[in-house]
Write an enzyme that holds these catalytic residues in place. Structure first.
Site, PDB file in Angstrom:
ATOM      1  N   LYS A 139     107.154  33.778  90.860  1.00  0.00           N
ATOM      2  CA  LYS A 139     107.524  32.573  90.299  1.00  0.00           C
ATOM      3  C   LYS A 139     107.409  33.088  88.763  1.00  0.00           C
ATOM      4  CE  LYS A 139     106.093  28.238  89.024  1.00  0.00           C
ATOM      5  NZ  LYS A 139     104.959  27.207  89.201  1.00  0.00           N
ATOM      6  N   LYS A 176     102.552  34.793  89.751  1.00  0.00           N
ATOM      7  CA  LYS A 176     102.818  33.806  88.972  1.00  0.00           C
ATOM      8  C   LYS A 176     102.541  34.018  87.545  1.00  0.00           C
ATOM      9  CE  LYS A 176     102.439  28.851  87.905  1.00  0.00           C
ATOM     10  NZ  LYS A 176     102.007  27.644  88.439  1.00  0.00           N
TER      11      LYS A 176
HETATM   12  C1  PBG Z   1     101.446  24.007  88.424  1.00  0.00           C
HETATM   13  C2  PBG Z   1     102.682  24.391  88.569  1.00  0.00           C
HETATM   14  C3  PBG Z   1     103.846  24.632  87.477  1.00  0.00           C
HETATM   15  C4  PBG Z   1     105.133  24.818  88.309  1.00  0.00           C
HETATM   16  C5  PBG Z   1     104.662  24.665  89.789  1.00  0.00           C
HETATM   17  N1  PBG Z   1     103.356  24.512  89.725  1.00  0.00           N
HETATM   18  C6  PBG Z   1     103.908  24.642  86.331  1.00  0.00           C
HETATM   19  C7  PBG Z   1     102.767  25.666  85.432  1.00  0.00           C
HETATM   20  O1  PBG Z   1     101.947  26.321  86.057  1.00  0.00           O
HETATM   21  O2  PBG Z   1     102.507  25.343  84.337  1.00  0.00           O
HETATM   22  C8  PBG Z   1     106.436  25.113  87.936  1.00  0.00           C
HETATM   23  C9  PBG Z   1     107.420  24.687  88.618  1.00  0.00           C
HETATM   24  C10 PBG Z   1     108.738  24.520  87.651  1.00  0.00           C
HETATM   25  O3  PBG Z   1     108.845  24.893  86.579  1.00  0.00           O
HETATM   26  O4  PBG Z   1     109.868  24.283  88.502  1.00  0.00           O
HETATM   27  N2  PBG Z   1     100.478  24.935  88.467  1.00  0.00           N
END
Ligand code: PBG
Length: 330
Positions: A255, A201
């Site tokens: 992601k 991520k």
């Molecule tokens: C939380 C999380 C996030 C997303 C999914 N889970 C945001 C982040 O890490 O700041 C983003 C999903 C999206 O942008 O559609 N940790």
């Protein structure tokens, strides 16, 4: 492999008819490849459109159950749930995450009651619940503390599993949390609950609309680069995936999605495990903005984009376009 040269070989021959294109298609995209992220809000009969995500709303619990029924009818196998938490319920330690009657737990129970055949995936991370918008516990200097955060995430995972979550998806990027959660699920009587690790991520600028959707925008102090990955790195993604698999993850996620398909392909080639990608909020918003600007046609753009994920090696895709794509493919 050697091929006969032109004119014996004409690759256009197999492209000439729909039937033969269908015969030689290397990749399939079906509704079964989709995971549909949904935003939940407190109340009854509430549908609140999210301005930053045109076409996506926050729904109160009974509305979410309606979406779950629609997912089942469309052949979408799994939902990903995210709660909107008002500032008043947020705290430094994000303790609302551990409340067995919090919004997400009530939504999980309602869905599993009404539509048990649909899978429910829930995020494990504290950002929907913290007053500072970070995914974990922060020290005085604003640094997210790894091990104390991991200990809370374990509790959060157990609360979600007890409510009926089928897949726990740690999205926090703490070191060691997959192993800690896997051990706690085993000991806690949830050996069949899956873990889909947000393994690779990235600290991305594409999460903006999501932060609006869950009520974190404006709260976040600093950025998440101290725990989410640097977009410059790919080898490190392989190390993250190796660790999460060794710690007991059933599947892994990359992601954001489209800008990171090289990572998807490398992970798939190296590990031969189920790989998912999250086509995140900023990607959705970007596509919708392009469509609104007349740059292309929605149905075709959505299907081509999702096919690209499958071609790169994804088992499935988390996408806000899931219901549209499922309708088109159904
Ligand atoms: C939380 C999380 C996030 C997303 C999914 N889970 C945001 C982040 O890490 O700041 C983003 C999903 C999206 O942008 O559609 N940790």
């Amino acid at each position: 492999m050697t091929h006969a040269p032109f004119p014996a070989l004409r690759l256009r021959r197999s492209r000439a008819h729909a039937w033969s294109r269908a015969l030689v298609a290397e990749t399939m995209l079906t509704p079964a490849d989709l995971i549909w992220p949904l935003f939940i809000i407190e109340g009854e009969g509430v549908e609140e459109p999210i301005a930053a995500l045109p076409g996506v709303s926050r729904w109160s619990v009974e509305g979410i159950v309606r979406q779950a029924r629609e997912a089942a009818a469309l052949g979408i196998p799994c939902l990903a749930l995210f709660p909107y938490t008002p500032a008043g319920l947020r705290s430094d330690d994000g303790r609302e995450a551990l409340n067995p009657d919090n919004l997400i737990c009530r939504a999980i129970r309602a869905i599993k009651d009404a539509v048990p055949e649909v899978g429910v995936l829930t995020d494990v991370a504290l950002d929907p619940y913290t007053s500072h918008g970070h995914d974990g516990i922060v020290d005085a200097g604003g640094r997210v503390l790894n091990d104390p955060t991991s200990a809370v995430l374990v509790e959060q995972a157990l609360v979600q599993a007890a409510a009926g979550a089928d897949i726990i998806a740690p999205s926090d990027m703490m070191d060691g949390r997959v192993g800690a959660i896997r051990g706690a699920l085993e000991r806690g009587g949830f050996p069949d609950v899956q873990i889909m690790a947000y393994a690779a991520k990235y600290a991305s600028a594409f999460y903006g609309p999501f932060r609006d959707a869950v009520g974190s925008r404006g709260l976040l102090k600093g950025d998440k680069r101290g725990y989410q990955m640097d977009p410059a790195n790919a080898e490190e993604a392989l190390r993250e995936v190796a660790l999460d698999l060794a710690e007991g993850a059933d599947s892994v996620m990359v992601k954001p999605g489209l800008p990171y398909l090289d990572i998807v392909q490398r992970v798939k080639d190296r590990f031969e495990v189920p790989v998912f990608a999250y086509q995140v909020s900023g990607e959705y918003a970007m596509l919708e903005a392009a469509i609104a600007a007349g740059a292309g046609e929605r149905d075709a753009l959505v299907l081509e984009t999702l096919m690209a994920f499958k071609r790169a090696g994804c088992s499935g895709v988390l996408t806000y376009h899931a219901p549209l794509a499922a309708q088109l493919l159904g």
